[in-house]
Motif scaffolding. Structure first.
Motif, PDB file in Angstrom:
ATOM      1  N   PRO A   6       0.963  -1.173  -0.051  1.00 48.84           N
ATOM      2  CA  PRO A   6      -0.163  -0.023   0.088  1.00 48.84           C
ATOM      3  C   PRO A   6       0.884   1.179   0.023  1.00 48.84           C
ATOM      4  CG  PRO A   6      -0.661  -1.454   1.779  1.00 48.84           C
ATOM      5  CD  PRO A   6       0.610  -2.102   0.958  1.00 48.84           C
ATOM      6  N   ASP A   7       0.358   2.298  -0.782  1.00 49.47           N
ATOM      7  CA  ASP A   7       0.969   3.496  -0.456  1.00 49.47           C
ATOM      8  C   ASP A   7       0.928   4.087   0.852  1.00 49.47           C
ATOM      9  OD1 ASP A   7       0.210   6.732  -0.827  1.00 49.47           O
ATOM     10  OD2 ASP A   7       1.850   6.018  -2.362  1.00 49.47           O
ATOM     11  N   PRO A   8       1.726   4.982   1.226  1.00 48.91           N
ATOM     12  CA  PRO A   8       1.825   5.176   2.734  1.00 48.91           C
ATOM     13  C   PRO A   8       0.398   6.097   3.001  1.00 48.91           C
ATOM     14  CG  PRO A   8       3.799   5.798   1.927  1.00 48.91           C
ATOM     15  CD  PRO A   8       3.107   5.476   0.826  1.00 48.91           C
ATOM     16  N   SER A   9      -0.421   6.839   1.949  1.00 44.79           N
ATOM     17  CA  SER A   9      -1.415   7.525   1.997  1.00 44.79           C
ATOM     18  C   SER A   9      -2.798   6.577   1.592  1.00 44.79           C
ATOM     19  CB  SER A   9      -1.700   8.605   1.496  1.00 44.79           C
ATOM     20  OG  SER A   9      -1.423   8.674   0.107  1.00 44.79           O
ATOM     21  N   GLN A 280      16.997   6.730 -16.165  1.00 48.96           N
ATOM     22  CA  GLN A 280      16.236   6.808 -14.864  1.00 48.96           C
ATOM     23  C   GLN A 280      15.534   5.570 -14.643  1.00 48.96           C
ATOM     24  OE1 GLN A 280      16.521   9.846 -12.752  1.00 48.96           O
ATOM     25  NE2 GLN A 280      18.041  10.442 -14.313  1.00 48.96           N
ATOM     26  N   PRO A 281      15.095   5.428 -13.244  1.00 49.49           N
ATOM     27  CA  PRO A 281      14.374   4.121 -13.057  1.00 49.49           C
ATOM     28  C   PRO A 281      13.149   4.359 -13.616  1.00 49.49           C
ATOM     29  CG  PRO A 281      15.199   5.398 -11.045  1.00 49.49           C
ATOM     30  CD  PRO A 281      15.535   6.172 -11.972  1.00 49.49           C
ATOM     31  N   ARG A 282      12.228   3.066 -13.737  1.00 53.22           N
ATOM     32  CA  ARG A 282      11.106   3.138 -14.541  1.00 53.22           C
ATOM     33  C   ARG A 282      10.167   3.803 -13.553  1.00 53.22           C
ATOM     34  NH1 ARG A 282      10.124   0.608 -19.360  1.00 53.22           N
ATOM     35  NH2 ARG A 282      10.914  -1.289 -19.447  1.00 53.22           N
ATOM     36  N   PRO A 283       9.278   4.461 -14.358  1.00 57.91           N
ATOM     37  CA  PRO A 283       8.345   5.318 -13.345  1.00 57.91           C
ATOM     38  C   PRO A 283       7.492   4.423 -12.088  1.00 57.91           C
ATOM     39  CG  PRO A 283       7.716   5.694 -15.895  1.00 57.91           C
ATOM     40  CD  PRO A 283       8.708   4.553 -15.748  1.00 57.91           C
ATOM     41  N   ARG A 284       7.095   5.277 -11.110  1.00 58.65           N
ATOM     42  CA  ARG A 284       6.383   4.572 -10.220  1.00 58.65           C
ATOM     43  C   ARG A 284       5.195   4.166 -10.930  1.00 58.65           C
ATOM     44  NH1 ARG A 284       4.381   7.696  -4.847  1.00 58.65           N
ATOM     45  NH2 ARG A 284       3.664   5.925  -3.656  1.00 58.65           N
ATOM     46  N   VAL A 285       4.459   3.088 -10.218  1.00 58.68           N
ATOM     47  CA  VAL A 285       3.190   2.589 -10.730  1.00 58.68           C
ATOM     48  C   VAL A 285       2.328   2.325  -9.670  1.00 58.68           C
ATOM     49  CG1 VAL A 285       1.761   0.784 -11.888  1.00 58.68           C
ATOM     50  CG2 VAL A 285       4.123   1.496 -13.024  1.00 58.68           C
ATOM     51  N   LEU A 286       1.313   2.954  -9.434  1.00 55.80           N
ATOM     52  CA  LEU A 286       0.213   2.858  -8.618  1.00 55.80           C
ATOM     53  C   LEU A 286      -0.999   2.071  -9.033  1.00 55.80           C
ATOM     54  CD1 LEU A 286       1.432   5.949  -8.318  1.00 55.80           C
ATOM     55  CD2 LEU A 286       0.568   5.789  -6.145  1.00 55.80           C
ATOM     56  N   LEU A 287      -1.240   0.933  -8.602  1.00 57.64           N
ATOM     57  CA  LEU A 287      -2.298  -0.003  -8.876  1.00 57.64           C
ATOM     58  C   LEU A 287      -3.507   0.336  -8.169  1.00 57.64           C
ATOM     59  CD1 LEU A 287      -0.130  -3.243  -8.442  1.00 57.64           C
ATOM     60  CD2 LEU A 287      -0.433  -1.670 -10.586  1.00 57.64           C
ATOM     61  N   THR A 312      11.182  -2.567 -10.402  1.00 58.07           N
ATOM     62  CA  THR A 312      11.499  -3.421  -8.938  1.00 58.07           C
ATOM     63  C   THR A 312      10.255  -3.370  -8.029  1.00 58.07           C
ATOM     64  OG1 THR A 312      12.259  -1.283  -8.055  1.00 58.07           O
ATOM     65  CG2 THR A 312      13.791  -2.635  -9.071  1.00 58.07           C
ATOM     66  N   ALA A 313      10.152  -4.068  -7.107  1.00 55.38           N
ATOM     67  CA  ALA A 313       9.060  -4.016  -6.372  1.00 55.38           C
ATOM     68  C   ALA A 313       8.845  -2.971  -5.706  1.00 55.38           C
ATOM     69  CB  ALA A 313       9.178  -5.337  -5.241  1.00 55.38           C
ATOM     70  N   GLY A 314       9.758  -2.325  -5.348  1.00 60.49           N
ATOM     71  CA  GLY A 314       9.489  -0.598  -4.536  1.00 60.49           C
ATOM     72  C   GLY A 314       8.806   0.226  -5.608  1.00 60.49           C
ATOM     73  N   ARG A 315       8.838   0.093  -6.804  1.00 59.03           N
ATOM     74  CA  ARG A 315       8.190   0.923  -7.920  1.00 59.03           C
ATOM     75  C   ARG A 315       6.715   0.756  -7.941  1.00 59.03           C
ATOM     76  NH1 ARG A 315      10.906   5.332  -8.101  1.00 59.03           N
ATOM     77  NH2 ARG A 315      10.421   5.880  -9.920  1.00 59.03           N
ATOM     78  N   LEU A 316       6.332  -0.437  -7.501  1.00 57.67           N
ATOM     79  CA  LEU A 316       4.756  -0.998  -7.723  1.00 57.67           C
ATOM     80  C   LEU A 316       4.162  -0.750  -6.335  1.00 57.67           C
ATOM     81  CD1 LEU A 316       5.716  -4.155  -9.773  1.00 57.67           C
ATOM     82  CD2 LEU A 316       5.026  -1.959 -10.627  1.00 57.67           C
ATOM     83  N   THR A 317       3.157  -0.040  -6.143  1.00 55.05           N
ATOM     84  CA  THR A 317       2.375   0.049  -5.102  1.00 55.05           C
ATOM     85  C   THR A 317       0.924   0.276  -5.390  1.00 55.05           C
ATOM     86  OG1 THR A 317       2.613   2.647  -4.652  1.00 55.05           O
ATOM     87  CG2 THR A 317       4.278   1.324  -3.696  1.00 55.05           C
ATOM     88  N   LEU A 318       0.095   0.012  -4.402  1.00 52.11           N
ATOM     89  CA  LEU A 318      -1.379   0.349  -4.233  1.00 52.11           C
ATOM     90  C   LEU A 318      -1.570   1.795  -4.202  1.00 52.11           C
ATOM     91  CD1 LEU A 318      -2.625  -2.436  -1.991  1.00 52.11           C
ATOM     92  CD2 LEU A 318      -3.184  -2.239  -4.401  1.00 52.11           C
ATOM     93  N   ALA A 319      -2.437   2.214  -4.911  1.00 51.37           N
ATOM     94  CA  ALA A 319      -2.744   3.527  -4.987  1.00 51.37           C
ATOM     95  C   ALA A 319      -3.445   4.119  -3.729  1.00 51.37           C
ATOM     96  CB  ALA A 319      -3.477   3.923  -6.219  1.00 51.37           C
ATOM     97  N   PRO A 320      -3.413   5.305  -3.498  1.00 51.80           N
ATOM     98  CA  PRO A 320      -4.310   5.901  -2.253  1.00 51.80           C
ATOM     99  C   PRO A 320      -5.602   5.756  -2.773  1.00 51.80           C
ATOM    100  CG  PRO A 320      -2.703   7.468  -3.014  1.00 51.80           C
ATOM    101  CD  PRO A 320      -2.431   6.369  -3.706  1.00 51.80           C
ATOM    102  N   ASP A 321      -6.806   5.524  -1.665  1.00 50.61           N
ATOM    103  CA  ASP A 321      -7.740   5.689  -1.908  1.00 50.61           C
ATOM    104  C   ASP A 321      -8.293   6.956  -2.679  1.00 50.61           C
ATOM    105  OD1 ASP A 321     -10.970   5.071  -0.967  1.00 50.61           O
ATOM    106  OD2 ASP A 321     -10.776   7.100  -0.293  1.00 50.61           O
ATOM    107  N   ALA A 322      -9.092   6.490  -3.942  1.00 53.46           N
ATOM    108  CA  ALA A 322      -9.565   7.693  -4.823  1.00 53.46           C
ATOM    109  C   ALA A 322     -10.323   8.727  -4.153  1.00 53.46           C
ATOM    110  CB  ALA A 322     -10.162   6.931  -6.072  1.00 53.46           C
ATOM    111  N   ALA A 323     -11.367   8.429  -3.326  1.00 47.91           N
ATOM    112  CA  ALA A 323     -12.230   9.262  -2.804  1.00 47.91           C
ATOM    113  C   ALA A 323     -11.499  10.324  -1.895  1.00 47.91           C
ATOM    114  CB  ALA A 323     -13.247   8.863  -2.059  1.00 47.91           C
ATOM    115  N   THR A 324     -10.424   9.703  -1.087  1.00 48.52           N
ATOM    116  CA  THR A 324      -9.586  10.738  -0.286  1.00 48.52           C
ATOM    117  C   THR A 324      -8.647  11.497  -1.091  1.00 48.52           C
ATOM    118  OG1 THR A 324      -9.429   8.935   1.279  1.00 48.52           O
ATOM    119  CG2 THR A 324      -7.823  10.660   1.524  1.00 48.52           C
TER     120      THR A 324
END
Length: 336
Positions: A6-9, A280-287, A312-324
Motif C-alpha cells: 500500500p501507498d503510505p496514504s 532513470q528508474p522505471r516510473p512509479r506505478v500505482l495500482l 522493481t517491487a519498490g516501484r509498484l504500490t497500491l494507489a491511495p483511496d481515490a475518494a480521499t
C-alpha cells in the motif's frame, strides 16, 4: 516477485497529510464514481495539516455513459449526503467520475454538483486524476486502473498528464472486470455451442458462468446477461468468479486471467513510453480500481509481468483511496 505494498496514504489509513497547501478547518468532499458504485468521503483539514475522514457513504454507479446523467448525478448526491450527514454545503468538492474524462463532460458534472448545493466550489476531474494526487512532484508516475473498466494515467516529470486506454466496453477495457467477464462469457458461449445436445458442457469455467447466471442452458445465459439492468456491471461482477477459479488452478480461467494481466502490463508499458526519462528508474506505478484492490492474486500476476519488464517491487504500490485523493484535490482547489 513480491506483493505490491500500500501507498503510505492508501485507503485504510485514517488520515492523509495535505501536501503544499493547508486550509485549517476546511471541510471538503471527495467523490469516486465508477461503473459499479460511487463512494464519497467528507474530510476535514486539521491544524497539523492532516486530512481526516469525517464520514463515508456509497451509492449506485455514476458513470453517465452507463446509467445516464440523471441517475449519475442522483448517485453522487446520495453518496455525498450520506457522507456529510446533513445538508450544509462543504467548502469544496471534487468528483472523479468514470465517463467524464473529456472537458465538456467534466464541466457538465461540475455544474450539476454546484446546482445540487453540495459545496461552495465544485470541480469534476477524470476518474484517474486523484490516484496521482499524492505522487511526488517532479517525478514521472503511472496510475493503472482496473475496475469495471481499465485505463492508465501517465504523468511526466513536468506534471503533464496523459490518459491512455479507457476506450470503453465496445472496443477496450481489456484486463478490467468487464474484460475478464466478457472473455469468460465468450468462452462459455463457445463451449455451449460446441457441446452435443445430450452432453451439456462440463468445462469448469463454463459451469461457473452458468451458475453465476443462474442458468442451465444457452437461452437462460443470454437472458440473464441481456435482461440485467446493467449488462456491463453484470459482466464485471463475473470477474471475481473467474479469478477465484484461476487461482484454484483451472486452465480455462487461468487463460482468461493471464490475458487480462498481459493487457494491463502492456498498457503500463505504453504509458511508460510516454513519460519515462532516459537513464532513470522505471516510473512509479500505482495500482488502483476495484479489481486490483480486491484481488491480491490478480495484482501479483500484473506485478510479475512488470517486474520482468524492469520494474522493481519498490516501484509498484497500491494507489491511495481515490475518494480521499479527491479530497486532496478539493483542498488544492480552495487554495487556488
Amino acid at each position: 516477485m513480491s506483493e505490491p505494498q500500500p501507498d503510505p496514504s492508501a485507503a485504510g489509513d485514517p488520515s492523509t497529510r495535505v501536501p503544499a497547501a493547508r486550509v485549517p478547518a476546511a471541510r471538503v468532499l471527495g467523490v469516486d464514481g465508477g461503473g459499479t458504485k460511487t463512494v464519497a468521503r467528507l474530510l476535514e483539514v486539521g491544524p497539523d495539516g492532516r486530512l481526516c475522514v469525517l464520514g463515508s457513504a456509497a451509492a449506485a454507479a455514476s458513470n453517465p455513459n452507463s446509467v445516464g446523467w440523471d441517475s449519475a448525478i442522483a448517485a453522487v448526491v446520495q453518496a455525498c449526503r450520506g457522507a456529510s450527514g446533513d445538508s450544509s454545503p462543504a467548502d469544496a468538492a471534487v468528483a472523479a467520475i468514470a465517463g467524464c474524462a473529456a472537458e465538456p463532460a467534466r464541466s457538465r458534472m461540475a455544474d450539476l454538483l454546484s446546482s445540487a448545493g453540495l459545496a461552495r466550489r465544485c470541480e469534476a476531474v477524470a476518474d484517474a486524476a486523484p490516484l496521482l494526487a499524492a505522487a511526488p512532484t517532479g517525478q514521472p508516475a503511472i496510475a493503472l486502473i482496473s475496475g469495471t473498466g481499465s485505463s492508465a494515467l501517465a504523468r511526466s516529470a513536468n506534471g503533464a498528464d496523459t490518459l491512455l486506454g479507457g476506450w470503453g466496453y465496445l472496443v477496450g477495457d481489456d484486463g478490467s472486470g468487464l474484460g475478464l467477464g466478457r472473455a469468460a462469457f465468450r468462452w462459455a458461449a463457445q463451449q455451449i455451442d460446441a457441446a452435443r445436445a445430450d452432453e451439456p458442457p462440463c468445462d469448469p469455467l463454463c459451469q461457473a458462468v452458468l451458475a453465476y447466471a443462474g442458468a442451465a442452458d444457452a437461452g437462460g445465459l443470454k437472458g440473464s446477461l441481456y435482461s440485467a439492468p446493467s449488462p456491463r456491471s453484470w459482466l464485471a461482477g463475473l470477474a471475481p468468479v473467474v479469478i477465484r477459479l484461476a487461482e484454484a488452478g483451472d486452465r480455462s480461467a487461468s487463460s482468461v486471467v493471464d490475458e487480462g494481466a498481459d493487457a494491463l502490463a502492456d498498457l503500463v508499458l505504453t504509458a511508460a513510453g510516454r513519460v519515462a526519462e532516459p537513464d532513470q528508474p522505471r516510473p512509479r506505478v500505482l495500482l488502483a480500481g476495484g479489481l486490483l484492490e480486491r484481488s491480491a492474486y490478480y495484482r501479483r500476476l500484473v506485478a510479475a509481468r512488470l517486474e520482468r519488464c524492469g520494474w522493481t517491487a519498490g516501484r509498484l504500490t497500491l494507489a491511495p483511496d481515490a475518494a480521499t485523493g479527491c479530497g486532496l484535490l478539493a483542498v488544492r482547489l480552495l487554495s487556488r
